[in-house]
Scaffold this active site. Structure first.
Site, PDB file in Angstrom:
ATOM      1  N   LYS A 190       0.836  -1.210   0.000  1.00  0.00           N
ATOM      2  CA  LYS A 190       0.000   0.000   0.000  1.00  0.00           C
ATOM      3  C   LYS A 190       0.867   1.255   0.000  1.00  0.00           C
ATOM      4  O   LYS A 190       2.073   1.178   0.284  1.00  0.00           O
ATOM      5  CB  LYS A 190      -0.883  -0.020   1.244  1.00  0.00           C
ATOM      6  CG  LYS A 190      -0.087  -0.029   2.534  1.00  0.00           C
ATOM      7  CD  LYS A 190      -0.917  -0.545   3.678  1.00  0.00           C
ATOM      8  CE  LYS A 190      -0.059  -0.651   4.924  1.00  0.00           C
ATOM      9  NZ  LYS A 190      -0.685  -1.455   5.964  1.00  0.00           N
TER      10      LYS A 190
ATOM     11  N   MET B 156      11.594  25.451   2.957  1.00  0.00           N
ATOM     12  CA  MET B 156      10.831  25.035   1.778  1.00  0.00           C
ATOM     13  C   MET B 156      11.586  23.995   0.959  1.00  0.00           C
ATOM     14  O   MET B 156      11.670  22.865   1.384  1.00  0.00           O
ATOM     15  CB  MET B 156      10.439  26.259   0.932  1.00  0.00           C
ATOM     16  CG  MET B 156       9.375  25.950  -0.102  1.00  0.00           C
ATOM     17  SD  MET B 156       7.816  25.396   0.644  1.00  0.00           S
ATOM     18  CE  MET B 156       7.265  24.199  -0.543  1.00  0.00           C
TER      19      MET B 156
ATOM     20  N   TYR C  62      14.983  30.315   7.062  1.00  0.00           N
ATOM     21  CA  TYR C  62      13.799  30.903   7.690  1.00  0.00           C
ATOM     22  C   TYR C  62      14.033  31.111   9.188  1.00  0.00           C
ATOM     23  O   TYR C  62      14.594  30.263   9.870  1.00  0.00           O
ATOM     24  CB  TYR C  62      12.594  29.983   7.499  1.00  0.00           C
ATOM     25  CG  TYR C  62      11.987  30.037   6.110  1.00  0.00           C
ATOM     26  CD1 TYR C  62      12.007  31.210   5.357  1.00  0.00           C
ATOM     27  CD2 TYR C  62      11.397  28.915   5.560  1.00  0.00           C
ATOM     28  CE1 TYR C  62      11.440  31.256   4.088  1.00  0.00           C
ATOM     29  CE2 TYR C  62      10.830  28.947   4.295  1.00  0.00           C
ATOM     30  CZ  TYR C  62      10.848  30.123   3.565  1.00  0.00           C
ATOM     31  OH  TYR C  62      10.285  30.156   2.318  1.00  0.00           O
TER      32      TYR C  62
ATOM     33  N   ARG D 229      -9.376  -0.655  14.769  1.00  0.00           N
ATOM     34  CA  ARG D 229      -9.238  -0.002  13.474  1.00  0.00           C
ATOM     35  C   ARG D 229     -10.303  -0.665  12.612  1.00  0.00           C
ATOM     36  O   ARG D 229     -11.439  -0.762  13.060  1.00  0.00           O
ATOM     37  CB  ARG D 229      -7.801  -0.236  12.980  1.00  0.00           C
ATOM     38  CG  ARG D 229      -7.168   0.947  12.324  1.00  0.00           C
ATOM     39  CD  ARG D 229      -5.686   0.754  12.088  1.00  0.00           C
ATOM     40  NE  ARG D 229      -5.341  -0.448  11.306  1.00  0.00           N
ATOM     41  CZ  ARG D 229      -4.147  -0.700  10.818  1.00  0.00           C
ATOM     42  NH1 ARG D 229      -3.163   0.153  10.996  1.00  0.00           N
ATOM     43  NH2 ARG D 229      -3.894  -1.800  10.143  1.00  0.00           N
TER      44      ARG D 229
HETATM   45  C1  LIG Z   1       0.094  -2.122   6.761  1.00  0.00           C
HETATM   46  C2  LIG Z   1      -0.407  -3.427   7.200  1.00  0.00           C
HETATM   47  C3  LIG Z   1       0.473  -4.509   7.365  1.00  0.00           C
HETATM   48  C4  LIG Z   1       1.967  -4.341   7.313  1.00  0.00           C
HETATM   49  O1  LIG Z   1       2.399  -3.864   8.558  1.00  0.00           O
HETATM   50  P1  LIG Z   1       3.908  -3.482   8.888  1.00  0.00           P
HETATM   51  O2  LIG Z   1       3.849  -3.064  10.309  1.00  0.00           O
HETATM   52  O3  LIG Z   1       4.283  -2.384   7.980  1.00  0.00           O
HETATM   53  O4  LIG Z   1       4.726  -4.703   8.676  1.00  0.00           O
HETATM   54  C5  LIG Z   1      -0.081  -5.731   7.639  1.00  0.00           C
HETATM   55  N1  LIG Z   1      -1.416  -5.900   7.778  1.00  0.00           N
HETATM   56  C6  LIG Z   1      -2.284  -4.879   7.662  1.00  0.00           C
HETATM   57  C7  LIG Z   1      -3.735  -5.122   7.843  1.00  0.00           C
HETATM   58  C8  LIG Z   1      -1.806  -3.609   7.387  1.00  0.00           C
HETATM   59  O5  LIG Z   1      -2.664  -2.583   7.306  1.00  0.00           O
END
Ligand SMILES: *Cc1c(COP(=O)(O)O)cnc(C)c1O
Length: 349
Positions: free
Chosen positions: A39, A299, A249, A133
């Site tokens: 992702k 920047m 800055y 989550r």
């Molecule tokens: C992002 C994610 C992972 C990978 O986790 P890491 O801590 O980056 O190894 C695995 N499972 C789910 C559901 C995730 O959202």
């Protein structure tokens, strides 16, 4: 348009290290297979560079978060190998899933209903065991809409796998109860850190992300995991400062005496945040030389002290010290953030 000149920022992705990390995490997963979390454009490092390397190393299941990430990944692997973690939130998501063939992760009863109504078949299922989550709650596992799902991967996600925390064992126990309550093809609990928690956490499939890309999710992985991302930026101007002149800055740095400095082409938009110099001991590197950052990132640029290296000038490349555990300590950013903030302006080596 004319061919673009090469940028003054570049990112080297060590695809051998990436393949090594995937193989190492797959081996550490014991009898389970390792998938790959890809992702967020492979945590900022680029799907086109990273996915083929992991596919060729042997990865067969690829996790993304959003439906609009499918296309880029499907250019390299079969859509059925792609699991979409956010699942189908709208009818449009479902239509897309069915058209393209990517497999949704069902996270709620409403997603389950939506998937059934559209005639969806094989899916994955996320059960929340405490991170709060995404995922159905454990008591929802007996709901007819869940029981009638055809589940490939039944999964949950650990909240505290990167630390010693009693919650790991609690989530493991809860997950064991869940996998006995719903038929499935594969069970999956561990992210990168979870892999290092040991065999109890591995089940059939592990889901490393961070450590594929060089993150040390737990100290046990430090010896095994190799750095993958090496960002570099060019000096685009040098200046001679007089005593009392300031830099950047808010004029945060004032030259104590005459000194030669270099203006370096990296800034916030490239993921080089002000926290790099929050403790005023940040630096960039040229070979073994540490070149102190002066003042605030301003920047698109940052200024370094070239006193120790009078030989360096315009066009020379400086390395950003991107060993992730050290960089995390330096910046107080997480290793995840350090990878995913890298911007779009890098050229690739
Ligand atoms: C992002 C994610 C992972 C990978 O986790 P890491 O801590 O980056 O190894 C695995 N499972 C789910 C559901 C995730 O959202």
């Amino acid at each position: 348009m004319a061919k673009q000149p090469s940028p003054s920022l570049r990112l080297w992705i060590d695809s051998n290290a990436l393949a090594h990390n995937w193989r190492a995490l797959d081996q550490l997963s014991g009898t389970a297979n390792a998938g790959a979390a890809v992702k967020a454009d492979c945590y900022g490092l680029g799907v086109d560079r990273c996915v083929p390397a992991m596919r060729d190393a042997g990865a067969e299941t690829f996790f993304i978060a959003h439906w609009n990430e499918v296309e880029a990944v499907a250019a390299h692997v079969s859509p059925q190998a792609i699991a979409v973690l956010h699942g189908p939130s709208t009818d449009d998501d479902v239509r897309f899933a069915l058209e393209v063939g990517a497999i949704p992760v069902i996270n709620s009863l409403s997603q389950a209903h939506r998937w059934h109504e559209a005639g969806g078949e094989l899916c994955h299922l996320m059960v929340d065991t405490g991170i709060n989550r995404l995922g159905i709650s454990p008591y929802e596992i007996s709901d007819p809409s869940i029981q009638s799902l055809k589940v490939d991967c039944l999964m949950s996600h650990l909240a505290c796998a990167d630390e010693e925390n009693a919650m790991n064992v609690r989530q493991l126990a809860e997950f064991r109860t869940i996998i006995s309550a719903k038929s499935h093809q594969r069970a999956s609990l561990a992210n990168s850190a979870g892999i290092a928690l040991g065999g109890d956490y591995h089940f059939n499939l592990t889901r490393p992300g961070l450590s594929l890309y060089g993150g040390i999710a737990r100290p046990e992985l430090a010896e095994t995991i190799q750095q993958v991302a090496y960002p570099e930026a060019a000096i685009i101007q040098t200046r001679q400062l007089k005593a009392g002149e300031s830099v950047g800055y808010n004029a945060q740095f004032t030259a104590p005496g005459e000194m030669r400095v270099g203006v370096v082409s990296i800034g916030y938009a490239d993921g080089f945040l002000r926290s790099w110099n929050a403790q005023s001991d940040g630096h960039l590197l040229h070979g073994e030389s540490l070149l102190p950052l002066l003042g605030k990132v301003s920047m698109d640029m940052v200024v370094v002290d070239l006193t120790s290296r009078p030989d360096l000038g315009e066009g020379d490349w400086l390395a950003i010290p991107y060993s992730l555990p050290d960089a995390a300590q330096q910046t107080t950013l997480s290793q995840y953030e350090l990878l995913t903030v890298l911007g779009q302006r890098f050229g690739f080596l």
